[in-house]
Design a protein around this motif. Structure first.
Motif, PDB file in Angstrom:
ATOM      1  N   ARG A 263      21.687  13.810  20.716  1.00 49.48           N
ATOM      2  CA  ARG A 263      22.109  13.194  19.466  1.00 49.48           C
ATOM      3  C   ARG A 263      22.546  11.747  19.711  1.00 49.48           C
ATOM      4  NH1 ARG A 263      21.254  13.888  14.698  1.00 49.48           N
ATOM      5  NH2 ARG A 263      23.241  14.332  13.701  1.00 49.48           N
ATOM      6  N   LEU A 301      24.110   7.078  14.526  1.00 51.07           N
ATOM      7  CA  LEU A 301      22.941   7.749  13.950  1.00 51.07           C
ATOM      8  C   LEU A 301      22.274   6.922  12.862  1.00 51.07           C
ATOM      9  CD1 LEU A 301      24.234  11.425  13.883  1.00 51.07           C
ATOM     10  CD2 LEU A 301      22.847  10.274  15.604  1.00 51.07           C
ATOM     11  N   TRP A 317      22.821  10.952  10.109  1.00 55.45           N
ATOM     12  CA  TRP A 317      24.145  11.460   9.769  1.00 55.45           C
ATOM     13  C   TRP A 317      24.108  12.010   8.346  1.00 55.45           C
ATOM     14  CZ3 TRP A 317      28.401  12.854  12.102  1.00 55.45           C
ATOM     15  CH2 TRP A 317      29.574  12.999  11.368  1.00 55.45           C
TER      16      TRP A 317
END
Length: 538
Positions: A263, A301, A317
């Protein structure tokens, strides 16, 4: 791959002394003069208000959003990025004097000019550079900052000037944060080899807890935790392979997120070699506020880092809307080691507060086969039996620290053949499937929907079976390493402090295991933070 052999021209002690001299030289002399000497016998946490100017204490107590708002107010900014970064750097100097938490400061030759550029941009345009405009950020020192060493706590790597251990460029996560307006001002200490829930190395010595020098802030992101707890940084970037973000966060009263693997980008760090993904190391945020953790993840993100680092999951996100009813699972212990009284009391206090609240159901959640989990995880951490680590130590002649020797001596650490490695990887996948089934069985199967319904939405459990521990004693990883093996996201959060008058040790005549007996004998604490952890599937 083992390090290239080089003729030893300096002793490891000489290299370590040079590292410490370099670190001292990085402390801005102008700020060192402002910071009063630490007061003898006063806990580090209280030094902050006694040794720093009151404006510095006020600024370094602000949340990330409050800092951005103060710097970029459309009507009347109340401070500048330069003032903020100088204040946090001054606090970092004191934090280092009292806890030995830094690898170096990058104020004079990087952060100062960066803050001045942000101020100039805002003056000219009236607009912030990004969501982190002027927010000071500290970085664990194995994460690349251009031109800086990335020794991972090893003496030999500090003495290695190759691109492998001196960053040719900023790590991707550093670039993303600075593009959003952050200012990197500090790099923090980490333990030898980073495979420790303690922060001690032959390079920089031992990092101590913000409340007591005889206790540890945890590891391996303990330098980050001590710095953040002392107000020396606003957001920190740590790493986690077995609890290295969550344990220090819990010990020091912080929030710390271990994201799911792939991530947060790791391009540009000195870490796990390609293919060494039995248990994947992740980067994640640490902060005194939950807001800072969320802001970090949003910024990273929103930058779509998967366009640069293709291994990352291309998932932006998301704002999550909570369901009208939430089932919270509670794991009181893992059946192997009973948590110390402050941890159990904290968990009980929390359950008492949330039980019966509208829309919340609390149920017990027994952890599944924790002994098997550790057998698998410990077999996948150092799959060459620790040969690489021992070769790095031999390159400089430095001795292993006690907790490094402990992990090298762990029964699960073996030089695996290809077939043995494949066996343990298959065991890992089978265990993950079994654990998903265990989680699902907290609900009921619906023939109509064709899926499990009413399962536990979130699990709350101890981060570790202890609060901040005495140095060299953090030897039980079971509570934290489980979630690395499963690759579930996990958030450590502060839940109060231990109280020596309330949290009575008591006498136990029976124990769950030898680990339990050993852990109970270590059961000592003072007024220290204790934390809990939330874990979710997804």
């Amino acid at each position: 791959m083992p390090p290239k052999k080089r003729a030893k021209t300096k002793s490891w002690q000489d290299i370590a002394k040079q590292a410490q001299n370099d670190r001292t030289a990085s402390l801005p002399e102008s700020l060192v003069r402002i910071c009063l000497p630490p007061i003898p016998n006063l806990p580090p946490s209280q030094q902050r208000t006694r040794c720093l100017p009151s404006p510095t204490v006020s600024i370094t107590s602000l949340s990330p959003s409050a800092i951005v708002a103060a710097i970029t107010s459309p009507s009347q900014p109340t401070m500048t990025a330069s003032q903020v970064v100088t204040s946090f750097t001054l606090a970092a100097v004191l934090a280092h004097k009292t806890t030995n938490c830094l690898a170096e400061l990058v104020y004079t030759d990087r952060a100062k000019s960066r803050a001045e550029a942000l101020d100039a941009t805002f003056t000219a345009t009236g607009h912030p550079v990004g969501l982190l405009h002027g927010v000071p950020v500290s970085i664990k020192s194995h994460i690349g900052v251009k031109g800086r060493r990335m020794p991972s706590g090893y003496v030999a790597w500090y003495d290695d000037a190759s691109d492998e251990h001196v960053a040719p460029d900023d790590a991707l996560v550093v670039k993303i944060l600075e593009r959003a307006g952050a200012v990197v001002h500090a790099r923090t200490a980490e333990p030898q080899g980073m495979m420790q829930l303690e922060t001690v190395s032959n390079l920089f010595g031992t990092t101590t807890h913000p409340y007591s020098e005889v206790l540890s802030p945890g590891g391996s992101s303990g330098g980050e935790a001590a710095l953040l707890a002392m107000g020396g940084s606003c957001i920190g970037v740590g790493s986690d392979i077995g609890g290295s973000i969550r344990v220090p966060a819990a010990a020091c009263g912080l929030f710390g997120l271990k994201p799911t693997a792939f991530r947060v980008p790791t391009t540009g760090w000195a870490g796990t070699p390609p293919g060494g993904d039995g248990i994947v190391t992740v980067l994640g945020p640490m902060c005194a506020s939950l807001e800072g953790v969320e802001l970090f993840m949003r910024v990273v993100l929103d930058a779509e880092p998967w366009l640069v680092e293709p291994a990352l999951v291309p998932m932006p996100w998301r704002e999550v809307k909570l369901p009208p009813r939430i089932r919270i699972g509670v794991a009181w212990d893992d059946g192997i080691v009973l948590p110390h009284p402050p941890v159990t009391r904290t968990l009980g206090d929390l359950v008492a507060r949330i039980s019966g609240l509208p829309g919340i159901e609390v149920v017990d959640f027994p952890l599944y086969k924790p002994d098997e989990a550790w057998a698998i995880a410990s077999s996948l951490y150092l799959t060459d039996g620790g040969a690489s680590e021992q070769a790095i130590l031999a390159a400089s002649g430095e001795p292993p620290t006690p907790l490094m020797q402990w992990i090298l001596d762990n029964p699960g650490v073996k030089d695996l053949s290809r077939s043995e490695l494949e066996y343990w990887l298959e065991e890992r996948e089978e265990f993950r499937i079994e654990y998903a089934g265990h989680w699902n069985r907290t609900g009921e199967w619906s023939d109509v929907a064709g899926r499990w319904e009413g399962t536990v939405d979130v699990l709350i459990c101890p981060v570790a079976p202890w609060v901040a521990m005495r140095h060299g004693t953090a030897k039980y990883w079971g509570y934290s390493a489980l979630w690395n093996l499963l690759d579930y996201p996990a958030l450590a959060f502060p839940a109060g402090r231990a109280d020596g008058e309330v949290d009575v040790k008591g006498v136990r005549k029976t124990f769950m295991s030898d680990h339990d007996r050993e852990n109970w004998e270590l059961c000592k604490w003072s007024f220290l933070y204790r934390g809990l952890c939330t874990n979710r599937v997804g």
